[in-house]
Design a protein around this motif. Structure first.
Motif, PDB file in Angstrom:
ATOM      1  N   PRO A  71       0.827  -1.205   0.000  1.00  0.00           N
ATOM      2  CA  PRO A  71       0.000   0.000   0.000  1.00  0.00           C
ATOM      3  C   PRO A  71       0.867   1.263   0.000  1.00  0.00           C
ATOM      4  O   PRO A  71       1.969   1.280   0.533  1.00  0.00           O
ATOM      5  N   VAL A  72       0.348   2.300  -0.623  1.00  0.00           N
ATOM      6  CA  VAL A  72       1.060   3.575  -0.713  1.00  0.00           C
ATOM      7  C   VAL A  72       0.156   4.658  -0.146  1.00  0.00           C
ATOM      8  O   VAL A  72      -1.025   4.716  -0.460  1.00  0.00           O
ATOM      9  N   ARG A  73       0.716   5.502   0.701  1.00  0.00           N
ATOM     10  CA  ARG A  73      -0.051   6.629   1.245  1.00  0.00           C
ATOM     11  C   ARG A  73       0.467   7.919   0.640  1.00  0.00           C
ATOM     12  O   ARG A  73       1.660   8.075   0.400  1.00  0.00           O
ATOM     13  N   LEU A  74      -0.441   8.823   0.418  1.00  0.00           N
ATOM     14  CA  LEU A  74      -0.099  10.134  -0.134  1.00  0.00           C
ATOM     15  C   LEU A  74      -0.469  11.187   0.890  1.00  0.00           C
ATOM     16  O   LEU A  74      -1.587  11.200   1.404  1.00  0.00           O
ATOM     17  N   ARG A  75       0.472  12.046   1.208  1.00  0.00           N
ATOM     18  CA  ARG A  75       0.197  13.146   2.125  1.00  0.00           C
ATOM     19  C   ARG A  75       0.368  14.452   1.347  1.00  0.00           C
ATOM     20  O   ARG A  75       1.436  14.722   0.792  1.00  0.00           O
ATOM     21  N   LEU A  76      -0.694  15.220   1.297  1.00  0.00           N
ATOM     22  CA  LEU A  76      -0.669  16.506   0.594  1.00  0.00           C
ATOM     23  C   LEU A  76      -0.531  17.624   1.615  1.00  0.00           C
ATOM     24  O   LEU A  76      -1.216  17.630   2.631  1.00  0.00           O
ATOM     25  N   GLU A  77       0.355  18.546   1.342  1.00  0.00           N
ATOM     26  CA  GLU A  77       0.541  19.699   2.221  1.00  0.00           C
ATOM     27  C   GLU A  77       0.485  20.964   1.402  1.00  0.00           C
ATOM     28  O   GLU A  77       0.802  20.967   0.226  1.00  0.00           O
ATOM     29  N   GLY A  78       0.099  22.030   2.022  1.00  0.00           N
ATOM     30  CA  GLY A  78       0.078  23.318   1.351  1.00  0.00           C
ATOM     31  C   GLY A  78      -1.226  23.560   0.622  1.00  0.00           C
ATOM     32  O   GLY A  78      -2.135  22.735   0.632  1.00  0.00           O
ATOM     33  N   GLU A  79      -1.289  24.707   0.010  1.00  0.00           N
ATOM     34  CA  GLU A  79      -2.500  25.083  -0.711  1.00  0.00           C
ATOM     35  C   GLU A  79      -2.408  24.630  -2.159  1.00  0.00           C
ATOM     36  O   GLU A  79      -1.335  24.631  -2.751  1.00  0.00           O
ATOM     37  N   GLN A  80      -3.552  24.286  -2.698  1.00  0.00           N
ATOM     38  CA  GLN A  80      -3.622  23.874  -4.095  1.00  0.00           C
ATOM     39  C   GLN A  80      -3.717  25.107  -4.986  1.00  0.00           C
ATOM     40  O   GLN A  80      -4.365  26.092  -4.629  1.00  0.00           O
ATOM     41  N   TYR A  81      -3.056  25.078  -6.107  1.00  0.00           N
ATOM     42  CA  TYR A  81      -3.197  26.134  -7.103  1.00  0.00           C
ATOM     43  C   TYR A  81      -3.242  25.482  -8.470  1.00  0.00           C
ATOM     44  O   TYR A  81      -2.756  24.378  -8.662  1.00  0.00           O
ATOM     45  N   PRO A  82      -3.833  26.146  -9.440  1.00  0.00           N
ATOM     46  CA  PRO A  82      -4.030  25.510 -10.753  1.00  0.00           C
ATOM     47  C   PRO A  82      -2.709  25.373 -11.519  1.00  0.00           C
ATOM     48  O   PRO A  82      -1.872  26.261 -11.495  1.00  0.00           O
ATOM     49  N   TRP A  83      -2.575  24.223 -12.180  1.00  0.00           N
ATOM     50  CA  TRP A  83      -1.457  23.957 -13.079  1.00  0.00           C
ATOM     51  C   TRP A  83      -1.999  23.867 -14.477  1.00  0.00           C
ATOM     52  O   TRP A  83      -3.106  23.408 -14.696  1.00  0.00           O
ATOM     53  N   SER A  84      -1.193  24.251 -15.425  1.00  0.00           N
ATOM     54  CA  SER A  84      -1.615  24.103 -16.813  1.00  0.00           C
ATOM     55  C   SER A  84      -1.582  22.617 -17.167  1.00  0.00           C
ATOM     56  O   SER A  84      -0.811  21.847 -16.582  1.00  0.00           O
ATOM     57  N   PRO A  85      -2.402  22.182 -18.128  1.00  0.00           N
ATOM     58  CA  PRO A  85      -2.362  20.771 -18.542  1.00  0.00           C
ATOM     59  C   PRO A  85      -0.975  20.334 -18.999  1.00  0.00           C
ATOM     60  O   PRO A  85      -0.544  19.221 -18.711  1.00  0.00           O
ATOM     61  N   ALA A  86      -0.252  21.201 -19.691  1.00  0.00           N
ATOM     62  CA  ALA A  86       1.090  20.838 -20.169  1.00  0.00           C
ATOM     63  C   ALA A  86       2.035  20.586 -18.994  1.00  0.00           C
ATOM     64  O   ALA A  86       2.811  19.627 -19.003  1.00  0.00           O
TER      65      ALA A  86
END
Length: 112
Positions: A71-86
């Motif tokens: 199993p793999v766990r993902l920990r997200l930190e910080g604020e999300q901001y938009p990324w371009s598709p590229a």
């Protein structure tokens, strides 16, 4: 391909028909190699981002599907901001690439 072109060069003056045949085979080999390279590049495309989701969503799905591995766990930190598709495609493609594993392959020196 190189061998075929060398053979064509050797036969150029004495047997133009044979030389043309070698050049045609070399051209066919080049086209085949280009098709294979294009397939490889297409396969590097991160499928998790094809639907236009966010990077955290794609990483969450990727961690959930370990293919029977640990199993793999993902920990997200910080604020999300938009990324371009590229940008998303570029950032997610590198883990799927085949990195050299040979003991003779050396990493580039670390700048000091």
């Amino acid at each position: 391909m190189g061998i075929l072109l060398q053979a064509a060069d050797r036969a150029w003056a004495t047997d133009p028909g044979l030389a043309r045949a070698h050049v045609r085979r070399a051209a066919a080999a080049a086209a085949e190699n280009l098709d294979e390279a294009r397939r490889f590049v297409r396969d590097l495309r991160p499928p998790g981002l094809d639907n236009g989701g966010t990077l955290p969503e794609a990483l969450t799905r990727l961690c959930a599907d370990t293919g029977g591995g640990p199993p793999v766990r993902l920990r997200l930190e910080g604020e999300q901001y938009p990324w371009s598709p590229a940008c998303r495609r570029r950032c997610c493609a590198w883990p799927r690439a085949r990195w050299p594993t040979s003991a003779t392959t050396r990493a580039p020196p670390v700048p000091r």
